[in-house]
Design a protein around this motif. Structure first.
Motif, PDB file in Angstrom:
ATOM      1  N   GLU A  64       0.824  -1.212   0.000  1.00 48.77           N
ATOM      2  CA  GLU A  64       0.000   0.000   0.000  1.00 48.77           C
ATOM      3  C   GLU A  64       0.858   1.262   0.000  1.00 48.77           C
ATOM      4  O   GLU A  64       0.508   2.249  -0.647  1.00 48.77           O
ATOM      5  CB  GLU A  64      -0.943   0.009   1.204  1.00 48.77           C
ATOM      6  CG  GLU A  64      -2.050  -1.033   1.101  1.00 48.77           C
ATOM      7  CD  GLU A  64      -2.865  -1.154   2.365  1.00 48.77           C
ATOM      8  OE1 GLU A  64      -4.091  -1.367   2.253  1.00 48.77           O
ATOM      9  OE2 GLU A  64      -2.293  -1.052   3.477  1.00 48.77           O
ATOM     10  N   VAL A  65       1.985   1.216   0.695  1.00 56.49           N
ATOM     11  CA  VAL A  65       2.891   2.367   0.705  1.00 56.49           C
ATOM     12  C   VAL A  65       3.430   2.600  -0.710  1.00 56.49           C
ATOM     13  O   VAL A  65       3.507   3.742  -1.175  1.00 56.49           O
ATOM     14  CB  VAL A  65       4.040   2.179   1.733  1.00 56.49           C
ATOM     15  CG1 VAL A  65       5.073   3.281   1.614  1.00 56.49           C
ATOM     16  CG2 VAL A  65       3.474   2.126   3.152  1.00 56.49           C
ATOM     17  N   GLN A  66       3.747   1.527  -1.417  1.00 61.35           N
ATOM     18  CA  GLN A  66       4.183   1.655  -2.809  1.00 61.35           C
ATOM     19  C   GLN A  66       3.069   2.252  -3.672  1.00 61.35           C
ATOM     20  O   GLN A  66       3.326   3.079  -4.548  1.00 61.35           O
ATOM     21  CB  GLN A  66       4.622   0.293  -3.363  1.00 61.35           C
ATOM     22  CG  GLN A  66       5.898  -0.203  -2.742  1.00 61.35           C
ATOM     23  CD  GLN A  66       6.207  -1.654  -3.101  1.00 61.35           C
ATOM     24  OE1 GLN A  66       5.347  -2.406  -3.550  1.00 61.35           O
ATOM     25  NE2 GLN A  66       7.453  -2.046  -2.878  1.00 61.35           N
ATOM     26  N   GLU A  67       1.837   1.854  -3.402  1.00 59.36           N
ATOM     27  CA  GLU A  67       0.695   2.402  -4.138  1.00 59.36           C
ATOM     28  C   GLU A  67       0.524   3.899  -3.838  1.00 59.36           C
ATOM     29  O   GLU A  67       0.206   4.685  -4.729  1.00 59.36           O
ATOM     30  CB  GLU A  67      -0.578   1.635  -3.776  1.00 59.36           C
ATOM     31  CG  GLU A  67      -1.761   2.005  -4.646  1.00 59.36           C
ATOM     32  CD  GLU A  67      -3.006   1.171  -4.345  1.00 59.36           C
ATOM     33  OE1 GLU A  67      -4.111   1.709  -4.563  1.00 59.36           O
ATOM     34  OE2 GLU A  67      -2.879   0.007  -3.891  1.00 59.36           O
ATOM     35  N   ILE A  68       0.752   4.289  -2.592  1.00 61.95           N
ATOM     36  CA  ILE A  68       0.659   5.715  -2.231  1.00 61.95           C
ATOM     37  C   ILE A  68       1.732   6.519  -2.962  1.00 61.95           C
ATOM     38  O   ILE A  68       1.479   7.639  -3.409  1.00 61.95           O
ATOM     39  CB  ILE A  68       0.745   5.914  -0.705  1.00 61.95           C
ATOM     40  CG1 ILE A  68      -0.527   5.358  -0.048  1.00 61.95           C
ATOM     41  CG2 ILE A  68       0.909   7.397  -0.350  1.00 61.95           C
ATOM     42  CD1 ILE A  68      -0.490   5.340   1.464  1.00 61.95           C
ATOM     43  N   VAL A  69       2.927   5.957  -3.109  1.00 59.98           N
ATOM     44  CA  VAL A  69       3.987   6.636  -3.867  1.00 59.98           C
ATOM     45  C   VAL A  69       3.503   6.889  -5.303  1.00 59.98           C
ATOM     46  O   VAL A  69       3.674   7.989  -5.834  1.00 59.98           O
ATOM     47  CB  VAL A  69       5.298   5.810  -3.869  1.00 59.98           C
ATOM     48  CG1 VAL A  69       6.309   6.369  -4.860  1.00 59.98           C
ATOM     49  CG2 VAL A  69       5.897   5.772  -2.464  1.00 59.98           C
ATOM     50  N   LEU A 103       4.573  13.586   1.134  1.00 59.28           N
ATOM     51  CA  LEU A 103       4.108  12.230   1.420  1.00 59.28           C
ATOM     52  C   LEU A 103       4.907  11.204   0.621  1.00 59.28           C
ATOM     53  O   LEU A 103       5.257  10.136   1.143  1.00 59.28           O
ATOM     54  CB  LEU A 103       2.611  12.092   1.129  1.00 59.28           C
ATOM     55  CG  LEU A 103       2.009  10.731   1.479  1.00 59.28           C
ATOM     56  CD1 LEU A 103       2.197  10.409   2.964  1.00 59.28           C
ATOM     57  CD2 LEU A 103       0.537  10.687   1.120  1.00 59.28           C
ATOM     58  N   LYS A 104       5.228  11.512  -0.613  1.00 62.59           N
ATOM     59  CA  LYS A 104       6.044  10.597  -1.419  1.00 62.59           C
ATOM     60  C   LYS A 104       7.401  10.383  -0.752  1.00 62.59           C
ATOM     61  O   LYS A 104       7.860   9.244  -0.620  1.00 62.59           O
ATOM     62  CB  LYS A 104       6.228  11.160  -2.832  1.00 62.59           C
ATOM     63  CG  LYS A 104       7.081  10.286  -3.721  1.00 62.59           C
ATOM     64  CD  LYS A 104       7.255  10.892  -5.100  1.00 62.59           C
ATOM     65  CE  LYS A 104       8.233  10.086  -5.927  1.00 62.59           C
ATOM     66  NZ  LYS A 104       8.481  10.705  -7.235  1.00 62.59           N
ATOM     67  N   ALA A 105       8.031  11.463  -0.288  1.00 60.79           N
ATOM     68  CA  ALA A 105       9.332  11.356   0.387  1.00 60.79           C
ATOM     69  C   ALA A 105       9.208  10.528   1.668  1.00 60.79           C
ATOM     70  O   ALA A 105      10.067   9.685   1.953  1.00 60.79           O
ATOM     71  CB  ALA A 105       9.884  12.746   0.694  1.00 60.79           C
ATOM     72  N   LEU A 106       8.135  10.747   2.433  1.00 59.22           N
ATOM     73  CA  LEU A 106       7.934   9.988   3.663  1.00 59.22           C
ATOM     74  C   LEU A 106       7.756   8.502   3.349  1.00 59.22           C
ATOM     75  O   LEU A 106       8.357   7.648   4.005  1.00 59.22           O
ATOM     76  CB  LEU A 106       6.716  10.529   4.414  1.00 59.22           C
ATOM     77  CG  LEU A 106       6.412   9.840   5.751  1.00 59.22           C
ATOM     78  CD1 LEU A 106       6.160  10.866   6.841  1.00 59.22           C
ATOM     79  CD2 LEU A 106       5.224   8.919   5.618  1.00 59.22           C
ATOM     80  N   CYS A 107       6.962   8.186   2.345  1.00 55.53           N
ATOM     81  CA  CYS A 107       6.717   6.790   1.971  1.00 55.53           C
ATOM     82  C   CYS A 107       7.986   6.107   1.469  1.00 55.53           C
ATOM     83  O   CYS A 107       8.258   4.957   1.824  1.00 55.53           O
ATOM     84  CB  CYS A 107       5.616   6.710   0.920  1.00 55.53           C
ATOM     85  SG  CYS A 107       3.973   7.059   1.580  1.00 55.53           S
ATOM     86  N   LEU A 108       8.765   6.810   0.652  1.00 53.42           N
ATOM     87  CA  LEU A 108      10.028   6.234   0.163  1.00 53.42           C
ATOM     88  C   LEU A 108      10.991   5.996   1.319  1.00 53.42           C
ATOM     89  O   LEU A 108      11.694   4.977   1.353  1.00 53.42           O
ATOM     90  CB  LEU A 108      10.645   7.135  -0.904  1.00 53.42           C
ATOM     91  CG  LEU A 108       9.894   7.176  -2.238  1.00 53.42           C
ATOM     92  CD1 LEU A 108      10.493   8.236  -3.162  1.00 53.42           C
ATOM     93  CD2 LEU A 108       9.881   5.808  -2.915  1.00 53.42           C
ATOM     94  N   ALA A 109      11.020   6.912   2.283  1.00 48.00           N
ATOM     95  CA  ALA A 109      11.875   6.730   3.459  1.00 48.00           C
ATOM     96  C   ALA A 109      11.412   5.524   4.270  1.00 48.00           C
ATOM     97  O   ALA A 109      12.238   4.734   4.745  1.00 48.00           O
ATOM     98  CB  ALA A 109      11.868   7.996   4.326  1.00 48.00           C
ATOM     99  N   ALA A 110      10.107   5.358   4.426  1.00 45.37           N
ATOM    100  CA  ALA A 110       9.578   4.202   5.159  1.00 45.37           C
ATOM    101  C   ALA A 110       9.959   2.898   4.465  1.00 45.37           C
ATOM    102  O   ALA A 110      10.369   1.938   5.121  1.00 45.37           O
ATOM    103  CB  ALA A 110       8.052   4.314   5.285  1.00 45.37           C
ATOM    104  N   LEU A 111       9.816   2.859   3.143  1.00 47.64           N
ATOM    105  CA  LEU A 111      10.194   1.659   2.395  1.00 47.64           C
ATOM    106  C   LEU A 111      11.686   1.376   2.542  1.00 47.64           C
ATOM    107  O   LEU A 111      12.095   0.230   2.735  1.00 47.64           O
ATOM    108  CB  LEU A 111       9.814   1.808   0.920  1.00 47.64           C
ATOM    109  CG  LEU A 111       8.317   1.797   0.617  1.00 47.64           C
ATOM    110  CD1 LEU A 111       8.065   2.236  -0.817  1.00 47.64           C
ATOM    111  CD2 LEU A 111       7.707   0.425   0.890  1.00 47.64           C
TER     112      LEU A 111
END
Length: 122
Positions: A64-69, A103-111
């Motif tokens: 889902e995080v990848q989908e949000i990116v 949000l994209k930066a946050l999601c990429l950092a989480a991944l």
């Protein structure tokens, strides 16, 4: 972004880590409402992001995080800003663009950190 009502996104493995999370991103209620009005409810195009309840919490899986990116990339394309001069862009487009970038930066950092993304409603 400015303080207000909305959904806050955090990087954490468990809920107890949220207060010590280094970074968070606020999805302002007015931006969510604007996008929902444009997309219709329930939103299909950006559903994972737009159909969230503003008053509840959610944990996103890595998929889902990848989908949000991907959703953020689409938002950045649709609401592109070609200037750094905020006054040359309408407030809503600027806000959506800034939110999608953050949000994209946050999601990429989480991944990258192999952590989860938590969405916390007001």
């Amino acid at each position: 972004m400015a303080a207000g009502i909305g959904i806050d996104f955090y990087i954490a493995n468990i809920r107890k880590e949220i207060p010590s999370s280094e970074k968070h991103v606020k999805f302002e209620e007015d931006l969510q409402d604007y996008l929902l009005a444009k997309e219709g409810y329930p939103a299909k195009k950006y559903g994972l992001l737009l159909n969230m309840d503003q008053y509840s919490d959610r944990v996103f899986s890595a998929r889902e995080v990848q989908e949000i990116v991907i959703i953020c990339e689409h938002l950045l394309n649709e609401y592109s800003v070609t200037t750094k001069k905020k006054w040359e862009v309408d407030k809503t487009t600027w806000g959506i663009n800034l939110f999608a970038e953050e949000l994209k930066a946050l999601c990429l950092a989480a991944l990258d950190q192999k952590k989860k993304v938590f969405a916390v409603g007001d």
